[in-house]
Write a protein that holds these residues in place. Structure first.
Motif, PDB file in Angstrom:
ATOM      1  N   ILE A 248       0.862  -1.179   0.000  1.00  0.00           N
ATOM      2  CA  ILE A 248       0.000   0.000   0.000  1.00  0.00           C
ATOM      3  C   ILE A 248       0.900   1.230   0.000  1.00  0.00           C
ATOM      4  CG2 ILE A 248      -1.702   1.314   1.357  1.00  0.00           C
ATOM      5  CD1 ILE A 248      -2.439  -1.442   2.645  1.00  0.00           C
ATOM      6  N   VAL A 249       0.587   2.172  -0.879  1.00  0.00           N
ATOM      7  CA  VAL A 249       1.386   3.398  -0.893  1.00  0.00           C
ATOM      8  C   VAL A 249       0.658   4.462  -0.063  1.00  0.00           C
ATOM      9  CG1 VAL A 249       2.501   5.139  -2.338  1.00  0.00           C
ATOM     10  CG2 VAL A 249       2.161   2.801  -3.213  1.00  0.00           C
ATOM     11  N   PRO A 250       1.225   4.827   1.080  1.00  0.00           N
ATOM     12  CA  PRO A 250       0.569   5.873   1.878  1.00  0.00           C
ATOM     13  C   PRO A 250       0.627   7.182   1.124  1.00  0.00           C
ATOM     14  CG  PRO A 250       2.313   4.767   3.121  1.00  0.00           C
ATOM     15  CD  PRO A 250       2.479   4.382   1.691  1.00  0.00           C
ATOM     16  N   ARG A 251      -0.497   7.859   0.974  1.00  0.00           N
ATOM     17  CA  ARG A 251      -0.444   9.076   0.163  1.00  0.00           C
ATOM     18  C   ARG A 251      -1.114  10.289   0.814  1.00  0.00           C
ATOM     19  NH1 ARG A 251      -3.860   5.498  -1.954  1.00  0.00           N
ATOM     20  NH2 ARG A 251      -5.974   6.210  -2.439  1.00  0.00           N
ATOM     21  N   TYR A 252      -1.651  10.123   2.004  1.00  0.00           N
ATOM     22  CA  TYR A 252      -2.291  11.281   2.650  1.00  0.00           C
ATOM     23  C   TYR A 252      -1.410  11.842   3.768  1.00  0.00           C
ATOM     24  CZ  TYR A 252      -6.348  10.201  -0.101  1.00  0.00           C
ATOM     25  OH  TYR A 252      -7.173   9.979  -1.156  1.00  0.00           O
ATOM     26  N   ASP A 253      -1.443  13.172   3.879  1.00  0.00           N
ATOM     27  CA  ASP A 253      -0.733  13.843   4.977  1.00  0.00           C
ATOM     28  C   ASP A 253      -1.681  14.066   6.147  1.00  0.00           C
ATOM     29  OD1 ASP A 253       1.743  14.513   3.429  1.00  0.00           O
ATOM     30  OD2 ASP A 253       0.242  15.562   2.223  1.00  0.00           O
ATOM     31  N   MET A 254      -2.980  14.013   5.853  1.00  0.00           N
ATOM     32  CA  MET A 254      -3.950  14.197   6.926  1.00  0.00           C
ATOM     33  C   MET A 254      -5.215  13.430   6.575  1.00  0.00           C
ATOM     34  SD  MET A 254      -5.785  17.675   8.297  1.00  0.00           S
ATOM     35  CE  MET A 254      -4.955  18.012   9.815  1.00  0.00           C
TER      36      MET A 254
ATOM     37  N   ILE B 149     -11.953   1.487  10.574  1.00  0.00           N
ATOM     38  CA  ILE B 149     -11.619   2.702   9.811  1.00  0.00           C
ATOM     39  C   ILE B 149     -10.269   3.280  10.237  1.00  0.00           C
ATOM     40  CG2 ILE B 149     -13.900   3.396   8.982  1.00  0.00           C
ATOM     41  CD1 ILE B 149     -14.183   5.253  11.345  1.00  0.00           C
ATOM     42  N   HIS B 150      -9.914   3.120  11.507  1.00  0.00           N
ATOM     43  CA  HIS B 150      -8.605   3.634  11.948  1.00  0.00           C
ATOM     44  C   HIS B 150      -7.458   2.810  11.351  1.00  0.00           C
ATOM     45  CE1 HIS B 150     -11.092   5.809  14.845  1.00  0.00           C
ATOM     46  NE2 HIS B 150     -10.112   6.691  14.829  1.00  0.00           N
ATOM     47  N   LEU B 151      -7.670   1.508  11.301  1.00  0.00           N
ATOM     48  CA  LEU B 151      -6.643   0.631  10.725  1.00  0.00           C
ATOM     49  C   LEU B 151      -6.358   1.026   9.277  1.00  0.00           C
ATOM     50  CD1 LEU B 151      -4.930  -2.004  10.764  1.00  0.00           C
ATOM     51  CD2 LEU B 151      -6.983  -3.216  10.078  1.00  0.00           C
ATOM     52  N   ARG B 152      -7.435   1.185   8.513  1.00  0.00           N
ATOM     53  CA  ARG B 152      -7.270   1.517   7.088  1.00  0.00           C
ATOM     54  C   ARG B 152      -6.689   2.919   6.931  1.00  0.00           C
ATOM     55  NH1 ARG B 152      -8.884  -3.315   4.234  1.00  0.00           N
ATOM     56  NH2 ARG B 152     -10.381  -4.287   5.634  1.00  0.00           N
ATOM     57  N   ALA B 153      -7.172   3.857   7.738  1.00  0.00           N
ATOM     58  CA  ALA B 153      -6.668   5.236   7.634  1.00  0.00           C
ATOM     59  C   ALA B 153      -5.176   5.266   7.941  1.00  0.00           C
ATOM     60  CB  ALA B 153      -7.430   6.143   8.598  1.00  0.00           C
ATOM     61  N   LEU B 154      -4.760   4.526   8.971  1.00  0.00           N
ATOM     62  CA  LEU B 154      -3.336   4.538   9.344  1.00  0.00           C
ATOM     63  C   LEU B 154      -2.456   3.938   8.250  1.00  0.00           C
ATOM     64  CD1 LEU B 154      -3.759   3.758  13.124  1.00  0.00           C
ATOM     65  CD2 LEU B 154      -2.574   5.755  12.181  1.00  0.00           C
ATOM     66  N   LYS B 155      -3.033   3.008   7.486  1.00  0.00           N
ATOM     67  CA  LYS B 155      -2.268   2.427   6.385  1.00  0.00           C
ATOM     68  C   LYS B 155      -2.083   3.418   5.246  1.00  0.00           C
ATOM     69  CE  LYS B 155      -3.319  -2.441   7.118  1.00  0.00           C
ATOM     70  NZ  LYS B 155      -4.019  -3.618   6.609  1.00  0.00           N
ATOM     71  N   LEU B 156      -3.026   4.357   5.126  1.00  0.00           N
ATOM     72  CA  LEU B 156      -2.974   5.313   4.015  1.00  0.00           C
ATOM     73  C   LEU B 156      -2.272   6.622   4.365  1.00  0.00           C
ATOM     74  CD1 LEU B 156      -6.529   4.861   2.441  1.00  0.00           C
ATOM     75  CD2 LEU B 156      -4.339   4.167   1.458  1.00  0.00           C
ATOM     76  N   LEU B 157      -1.882   6.748   5.627  1.00  0.00           N
ATOM     77  CA  LEU B 157      -1.218   7.987   6.058  1.00  0.00           C
ATOM     78  C   LEU B 157       0.290   7.873   5.887  1.00  0.00           C
ATOM     79  CD1 LEU B 157      -2.907   9.124   9.394  1.00  0.00           C
ATOM     80  CD2 LEU B 157      -2.571  10.550   7.366  1.00  0.00           C
ATOM     81  N   LYS B 158       0.888   8.966   5.395  1.00  0.00           N
ATOM     82  CA  LYS B 158       2.350   8.989   5.284  1.00  0.00           C
ATOM     83  C   LYS B 158       2.959   9.105   6.675  1.00  0.00           C
ATOM     84  CE  LYS B 158       2.232  11.887   1.183  1.00  0.00           C
ATOM     85  NZ  LYS B 158       2.535  13.245   0.795  1.00  0.00           N
ATOM     86  N   ARG B 159       4.225   8.743   6.766  1.00  0.00           N
ATOM     87  CA  ARG B 159       4.940   8.967   8.019  1.00  0.00           C
ATOM     88  C   ARG B 159       4.966  10.472   8.298  1.00  0.00           C
ATOM     89  NH1 ARG B 159      10.983   7.009   9.726  1.00  0.00           N
ATOM     90  NH2 ARG B 159      10.896   8.018  11.736  1.00  0.00           N
ATOM     91  N   GLY B 160       4.664  10.851   9.543  1.00  0.00           N
ATOM     92  CA  GLY B 160       4.574  12.275   9.882  1.00  0.00           C
ATOM     93  C   GLY B 160       3.183  12.847   9.635  1.00  0.00           C
ATOM     94  N   GLY B 161       2.324  12.067   8.961  1.00  0.00           N
ATOM     95  CA  GLY B 161       0.968  12.523   8.657  1.00  0.00           C
ATOM     96  C   GLY B 161       0.088  12.574   9.913  1.00  0.00           C
ATOM     97  N   THR B 162      -1.052  13.256   9.770  1.00  0.00           N
ATOM     98  CA  THR B 162      -1.927  13.496  10.929  1.00  0.00           C
ATOM     99  C   THR B 162      -3.266  12.773  10.780  1.00  0.00           C
ATOM    100  OG1 THR B 162      -0.968  15.701  11.087  1.00  0.00           O
ATOM    101  CG2 THR B 162      -2.977  15.300  12.346  1.00  0.00           C
ATOM    102  N   LEU B 163      -3.636  12.084  11.837  1.00  0.00           N
ATOM    103  CA  LEU B 163      -4.963  11.482  11.902  1.00  0.00           C
ATOM    104  C   LEU B 163      -5.777  12.312  12.891  1.00  0.00           C
ATOM    105  CD1 LEU B 163      -6.832   8.975  11.325  1.00  0.00           C
ATOM    106  CD2 LEU B 163      -5.809   7.919  13.331  1.00  0.00           C
TER     107      LEU B 163
END
Ligand code: SAH
Length: 407
Positions: free
Chosen positions: A300-306, A331-345
């Motif tokens: 999976i390529v994380p592509r979101y910063d937030m 939803i948190h599991l999936r969101a965390l997979k799509l977040l870049k390192r340093g990104g914000t949830l």
């Protein structure tokens, strides 16, 4: 020589069982059916009664309803008279709290039931229109007094009633919607921190919109500078539009309601952020699954910063909590997979039955499964026009966090 006007001692008296007084003395306004020892004389549903402890000490006065599990909803510790003046005084007290904590807001919750010692009454202000909800029989019977007080204070264009809550059946009340004063207004544009949000007062959620995130919109947006943002459960675009204005690079909002997506898209145009802000109709669960399902040798390529998660309450009662927690974890599991390192949830839970501690535990369990370590950078609560009285746990429902993906 003056005489006492009313004879308050004539109020029917509800005597509570030994041990029940402390909760009431600490400020909790509900007297449950099971807490009552006896009634000194018959009381009609909706009437004002006085409540005493088993030693005959006055605890307060409130509205009685034998049909509800909550037999009495207390209004005051003294023997007050309930009139339009009473409502006017109490509503003015509530307004003073909003003026202090949300001085610039023009749309806000004027009365938040128990939080403002008016159990059973909600009043929301959308610019020059007021929307009322009465969820107890006692309040419902006094709609005319409430309307009179609101007219005097605000001189509003309209006062609408959005009483389609299914919870009204517990008080023996029908579900209705209508106009209490002025013209019938359905479409209106509210000012949220300087953004224009078009709301549908006749068909929108709750009383038309969610006013409880007014402060959080700004706090979350302050972390969105330059970010590629995903706003899940976007409704009219509240979080996404604020993020776009605050300098997000790009915003995608998702909501399963086609109407909400259409309205959010228009709001983006009106607020001049449509070049970087789009909304799509999708079920967030399905969308996440699709975006995070990869073949055996793919990553999976994380592509979101937030990523913002502001779902509806997944619980109706305590029994539905385990299912809700599974939903939150997913939803948190999936969101965390799509977040870049340093990104914000930035994530919210509006279920009263799920505590902040439980909510954070679920997020940590999801982070563990996603092989991520998070840093908590902010905690959020409901806006101050939905005041929390810790002695009335039911007044606290919205909790949220911002986490950065530390690793
Ligand atoms: N963030 C919004 C409020 C969200 S309310 C704001 O600040 O105003 C919850 C929204 O979630 C509703 O608009 C509802 O249509 C949407 N919704 C509920 N279940 C959903 C799902 N499974 N997928 C996508 N949207 C959903």
């Amino acid at each position: 020589m003056s005489f006492p006007v009313a004879a308050p001692a004539a109020l029917p008296t509800v005597v509570v069982r030994p041990g029940e007084a402390d909760r009431i003395l600490s400020g909790h306004p509900w007297v449950y059916n099971g807490s009552i020892l006896r009634l000194t004389q018959p009381a009609a549903d909706g009437d004002l009664v006085q409540v005493k402890d088993h030693r005959q000490r006055l605890l307060g006065v409130g509205f009685y309803n034998s049909k509800s599990k909550i037999n009495v909803r207390l209004l005051d510790t003294d023997r007050i008279e309930v009139s339009a003046t009473f409502f006017e005084t109490r509503i003015r007290e509530a307004i003073a709290i909003r003026k202090r904590h949300l001085p610039k807001a023009t749309s806000f919750r004027v009365v938040n039931a128990e939080s403002d010692f008016l159990s059973g009454l909600i009043v929301d202000k959308y610019e020059d229109v007021l929307v009322v909800q009465t969820s107890s029989l006692g309040m419902d019977m006094r709609k005319a007094m409430i309307t009179q007080a609101l007219k005097k204070i605000f001189s509003p264009r309209a006062i609408l009633e959005r009483n389609e809550m299914s919870s009204r059946k517990f008080e023996g009340l029908p579900e209705i919607q209508g106009v209490l004063a002025g013209e019938n207004v359905s479409d209106l544009t509210v000012n949220m921190n300087g953004l224009k949000i078009a709301v549908d007062l006749a068909g929108g959620h709750k009383t038309g919109y969610y006013l409880d995130q007014q402060v959080n919109y700004q706090s979350v947006a302050s972390l969105a500078q330059g970010a590629n943002v995903l706003d899940c459960f976007s409704f009219l675009g509240g979080f996404g539009l604020h993020a776009a204005r605050a300098g997000a690079f790009r915003v995608l909002g998702l909501d399963q309601s086609e109407d909400a997506v259409k309205a959010a898209t228009k709001n983006a145009v009106v607020n001049k952020v449509s070049d970087r802000c789009a909304f799509e109709a999708a079920n967030v669960f399905d969308w996440f699954k699709q975006q995070t399902t990869v073949g055996p040798h793919e990553k999976i390529v994380p592509r979101y910063d937030m990523i913002i998660l502001d779902p509806p309450s997944f619980t109706r009662n305590r029994a539905s909590v385990p299912d809700a927690l599974r939903g939150y974890k997913e939803i948190h599991l999936r969101a965390l997979k799509l977040l870049k390192r340093g990104g914000t949830l930035a994530t919210f839970c509006c279920s009263h039955h799920v505590s902040a501690t439980m909510f954070q535990e679920v997020i940590l369990a999801a982070a563990f499964d996603a092989h991520r370590v998070v840093r908590r950078v902010a905690t959020y609560t409901q806006s101050p026009d939905h005041p929390v009285l810790p002695s009335i746990p039911e007044t606290e429902y919205l909790k949220g966090f911002a986490f950065e993906v530390a690793r």
